[in-house]
Design a protein around this motif. Sequence first.
Motif: not given
Length: 325
Positions: A16-42
């Motif tokens: 759910g990485a493109t949603g209101t919450l998901g995109r913020q989780v992705v951004r924060r995780a990347l800023d903190e040095g995590y390797d982030v993979r996102c499951l996204v529908r075509s």
Amino acid sequence: MSGGTPVRSTSILVVGATGTLGRQVVRRALDEGYDVRCLVRSRPAPADFLRDWGATVFNGDLNKPETLPGALVGIHTVIDCATGRPEEPIRRVDWDGKVALISCAKAMGIQRFVFFSIHNCEKHPEVPLMEIKRCTEKYLVDSGMNFTIIRLCGFMQGLIGQYAVPVLEDKSVWGTDAPTRIAYMDTQDVARLTLTALRSDKSERKVMTFAGPRAWTNQEVISLCERLAGQNAKVTTVPVGVLKFTRMLTRLFQWTADVSDRLAFSEVLTGDDVFSAPMTEMYSMLGADPKETTTLELYLQEYYSQILRKLKDLKAQSKQGDFYI
């Protein structure tokens, strides 16, 4: 799984990485040095912004369980932010899809599963979405996986389209006279606290509630928007009885059943519930500073300041154009 290939604890999958919450989780995780993979529908509009931020995008769908194993290879932690789209039956993604995801994660030895739920979901079995959240919580707990369940009350971002913009554009604001109070949080704060919880052993196998500093009624939110916008709102009040009658009517027809399910959730928000929880113990457990959590006053003040500044600049440019004409 002891004989499997070790994975780094910083390797996470956000669903759910493109949603209101998901995109913020992705951004924060990347800023903190995590390797982030996102499951996204075509979809027609690709999630290129996720790649631009530095995340890896994997095309998959909770409605297609066969697409999930590939997304989980090499993943340590799953953070599930997904929810069904408005046009979808609630059960399809929020139950069938989540059961498939949890089952697959367990089979592949995922070491941590973070699931977002709704505060007080166990108190409203008559509401399909809240009952599904409760059942999903139980399914995750019973799976034996190492989990963290985070219950949420409401997002500040949702108030922009519901209240802030209509007030500014002098359009009707829809509301009820119900005394429901909701402790809204900025999704950026939810993401920050989620990543903090992820680093803490104390949050393992725990059900936690994240709530904003104060609970608000919709009338109080409208008054705040009026004050910050400097103009009165055109408020259209919908009696609670109308919502209940509409829900009863839509339940009579198969093709409107999903509309009825969503109206059931609306009814909860028009009661006398309080969607809030004390956060003192939570902040202490996570070692977080409550002063860093954005208040609704500050959030809306920043929004209106930016918008009004842009309107002022556009007006100035318009006057400058008139001069030269």
